[in-house]
Design an enzyme around this catalytic site. Structure first.
Site, PDB file in Angstrom:
ATOM      1  CG  ASN A  76      -2.069  -0.938   1.116  1.00  0.00           C
ATOM      2  OD1 ASN A  76      -2.208  -1.610   0.102  1.00  0.00           O
ATOM      3  ND2 ASN A  76      -2.881  -1.024   2.156  1.00  0.00           N
ATOM      4  CE  LYS A  77       2.330   1.494   4.294  1.00  0.00           C
ATOM      5  NZ  LYS A  77       2.841   1.470   5.597  1.00  0.00           N
TER       6      LYS A  77
END
Ligand SMILES: *Cc1c(COP(=O)(O)O)cnc(C)c1O
Length: 374
Positions: free
Chosen positions: A182-183
């Site tokens: 998710n980064k």
């Protein structure tokens, strides 16, 4: 109906898939030449800083605290609203987190409230660059210099972020990144520390791999009871390719955030995130919605958006409100902004392969779900 829109999605191209296959076929799959190359590339990206990779952003934070010599009897200043890992790691090394409230718009630690939280036991400040918006690094660095404190940045959202034109991690003290999917860039799971003082690598290297140290002749010794947090070459080769694309990903995220701002205009349904400048890498776009006033629960809102095939996230609850922290005697009522963010925040879809139209779809759906309430 249109395809389901997640709130986050990694961008992994076919060349990356092929690179992974070639590492697997090479038969050297754990830490090896690709980890060395990835660390060198990260160092180049961060202005030549010494960099070490590890298996997660959480491991990076924990090893950074150990490298700074932080342990039992010490206090670390942490924002009251962040991912729980930001505070968990402080407890895991035996120290005590001291929470400071966040600002409503930036969702970042309120730097004007840090000084009042400093005691004789304070050893470090751990700001979080929330969603990729940098904290005021000049003020935080000045506080650290004045009170002789270490700065351990939780830059999990901030790889690619610039503070006044300088990359986060290219200056400062100990900067920790996450490469969770998710980064802004991913290694599947992974993390890294950029350090001002290369001598502190000795602790990090030992903690990351069984405490093992080898002398020039190859004799092996164990210098401390280390852990096991080394990155694999499969993850590293993904990281090498992600890093080369990172600034492009961030530029696209910024364009999408701009469309959100245009669509919400000057009558947004809630509190928009602070816009920052062109150095903001936009890991997330979070909106605070006054659910009580709207006469709707957050769960109900998320379900209604899900019926429009749009998935939302929640980043994050107020940490002192979580059971593990309540049981230690922390009181969320002392942190009104963090508590409000914790109750009102929703994370809207934002990732580089989203189309402009997807942003309009999200905003249209919000309009329909809130209807006359907004
Ligand atoms: C993701 C995240 C972490 C932890 O990173 P992992 O790689 O998932 O261990 C820490 N702090 C914040 C603010 C994060 O968002």
């Amino acid at each position: 109906m249109s395809a389901r829109l997640p709130f986050a999605r990694p961008t992994l191209d076919e060349a990356t898939v092929a690179a992974v296959a070639s590492v697997i076929r090479s038969a050297w799959i754990t830490s090896g030449p690709n980890v060395a190359q990835f660390e060198a590339d990260l160092s180049g990206y961060l202005g030549g800083r010494t960099v070490r990779t590890m298996t997660s952003g959480t491991a990076a934070l924990e090893l950074a605290l150990l490298a700074a010599g932080i342990g039992p009897g010490d206090e670390v200043i942490v924002p009251a609203m962040s991912f729980a890992a930001s505070a968990n790691v402080v407890l895991r090394v035996g120290a005590r987190p001291v929470f400071v409230d966040v600002e409503l718009a930036s969702r970042n630690i309120d730097v004007t409230k840090i000084e009042a939280a400093i005691t004789r036991k304070t050893r470090a400040i751990m700001p979080v660059h929330f969603a990729g918006l940098p904290v005021d690094m000049d003020r935080v660095l000045a506080l650290c210099a004045h009170h002789k404190l270490r700065l351990v940045e939780d830059a999990a959202h901030a790889i690619g972020t610039l503070w006044r034109g300088k990359r986060i991690g290219s200056f400062g003290d100990l900067t920790c990144f996450s490469f969770h999917p998710n980064k802004n860039m991913t290694t599947i799971e992974g993390g890294a520390i950029a350090l001002a003082n290369p001598a502190e690598c000795r602790v990090i290297d030992a903690e990351r791999f069984h405490g093992i140290e080898k002398d020039a002749d190859g004799n092996v010794d164990v210098i401390r009871a280390g852990g096991k947090y080394n990155l694999s070459d499969i993850s590293a080769v993904i990281g090498i390719r992600q890093l080369a694309q990172l600034d492009g990903f961030s530029a696209r995220r910024r364009q999408l955030a701009d469309i959100y701002f245009e669509r919400f205009g000057d009558r947004p349904p809630g509190v928009l995130p602070a816009r920052g400048d062109e150095g903001h890498c936009w890991n997330m776009f979070t909106l605070l919605l006054p659910f009580k006033r709207l006469g709707m629960s957050r769960v109900g809102f998320i379900k209604a958006m899900s019926n429009h095939n749009i998935a939302l996230g929640i980043h994050y609850p107020c940490i002192p409100a979580l059971s593990a922290y309540r049981h230690l005697g922390f009181d969320p009522a002392l942190f009104p902004n963090a508590s409000r963010v914790g109750e009102e925040t929703v994370t809207l879809p934002l990732f580089p392969t989203m189309a402009d139209d997807d942003v309009h779809r999200v905003c249209d759906a919000i309009g329909q779900v809130l209807g006359d309430r907004a």
